[in-house]
Design a protein around this motif. Structure first.
Motif, mmCIF file in Angstrom:
data_model
loop_
_atom_site.group_PDB
_atom_site.id
_atom_site.type_symbol
_atom_site.label_atom_id
_atom_site.label_comp_id
_atom_site.label_asym_id
_atom_site.label_seq_id
_atom_site.Cartn_x
_atom_site.Cartn_y
_atom_site.Cartn_z
ATOM 1 N N SER A 117 43.693 -13.208 -29.150
ATOM 2 C CA SER A 117 44.219 -13.123 -27.784
ATOM 3 C C SER A 117 43.394 -12.158 -26.925
ATOM 4 O O SER A 117 43.142 -12.431 -25.749
ATOM 5 N N VAL A 118 42.941 -11.043 -27.493
ATOM 6 C CA VAL A 118 42.091 -10.124 -26.732
ATOM 7 C C VAL A 118 40.736 -10.786 -26.444
ATOM 8 O O VAL A 118 40.226 -10.709 -25.327
ATOM 9 N N ARG A 160 39.940 -13.293 -23.441
ATOM 10 C CA ARG A 160 39.637 -12.871 -22.066
ATOM 11 C C ARG A 160 38.323 -13.477 -21.592
ATOM 12 O O ARG A 160 38.109 -13.674 -20.401
ATOM 13 N N GLY A 219 40.205 -15.146 -18.887
ATOM 14 C CA GLY A 219 40.323 -13.986 -18.003
ATOM 15 C C GLY A 219 41.605 -13.197 -18.234
ATOM 16 O O GLY A 219 42.022 -12.982 -19.366
ATOM 17 N N TRP A 220 42.225 -12.801 -17.135
ATOM 18 C CA TRP A 220 43.419 -11.957 -17.188
ATOM 19 C C TRP A 220 44.614 -12.641 -17.843
ATOM 20 O O TRP A 220 45.564 -11.975 -18.248
ATOM 21 N N TRP A 221 44.591 -13.958 -17.962
ATOM 22 C CA TRP A 221 45.674 -14.662 -18.648
ATOM 23 C C TRP A 221 45.773 -14.238 -20.108
ATOM 24 O O TRP A 221 46.808 -14.420 -20.754
ATOM 25 N N ALA A 222 44.715 -13.660 -20.609
ATOM 26 C CA ALA A 222 44.711 -13.175 -21.993
ATOM 27 C C ALA A 222 45.806 -12.126 -22.209
ATOM 28 O O ALA A 222 46.341 -12.012 -23.318
ATOM 29 N N LEU A 223 46.146 -11.387 -21.156
ATOM 30 C CA LEU A 223 47.223 -10.392 -21.280
ATOM 31 C C LEU A 223 48.545 -11.050 -21.655
ATOM 32 O O LEU A 223 49.352 -10.467 -22.390
#
Length: 157
Positions: A30-31, A34, A38-42
């Motif tokens: 998941s990290v 990114r 991109g930020w959807w990884a959060l």
């Protein structure tokens, strides 16, 4: 993690223990995602964290606990409650060493994830997981030691 006695009884289910092993690889993935999303990884990181929090709570209490994973989880609970018990003193150095091994692996993994360096990430993750599984094996030993001591007429004194 707010582990009540009921949650511990559920967490002893081997399905809980074995599925928790997925946490570190899923966190790495998941990290790393990114790069692709991109930020959807959060959001994926949050899902992995939630899985880690809810995992001990979602499985039913097991019918049997005479397996390696259940005994390892039982040993973890015993260790958390009684690590200062003199009967467990012979485990302390090994537990500390294995904890350091896992921590060192996690540090290498974090650096690898920060740098997007696949060899560092994978080697760190594998080292952390080996340390954790080895520690879990030691917790099986702790569980068996305490069971043996509770069977002794004098309580192991």
């Amino acid at each position: 993690m707010g582990m009540t006695p009921d949650v511990w009884e559920r967490h002893v289910n081997p399905w809980s223990g074995w599925t928790r092993i997925t946490l570190l690889p899923l966190l790495c993935l998941s990290v790393w995602s990114r790069v692709w999303i991109g930020w959807w990884a959060l959001g994926l990181v949050a899902l992995v964290i939630l899985w880690g929090l809810f995992n001990p709570r979602v499985f039913p209490k097991p019918e049997r606990t005479d397996n390696w994973m259940s005994q390892g989880v039982t040993g973890e609970r015993i260790w958390l409650e009684r690590s200062s018990n003199p009967a467990l003193a012979h485990h302390v150095a090994v537990v500390k060493w294995l904890t350091r091994l896992s921590g060192a692996g996690a540090m290498v993994m974090i650096v690898g994830l920060a740098l997007l360096n696949l060899p560092l990430t994978v080697s760190g993750m594998v080292t952390a997981m080996i340390g954790k599984l080895w520690l879990l094996d030691r917790m099986v030993w702790v569980s068996r030691d305490m069971a043996r001591l509770s069977e002794e007429p004098d309580g192991g004194r």
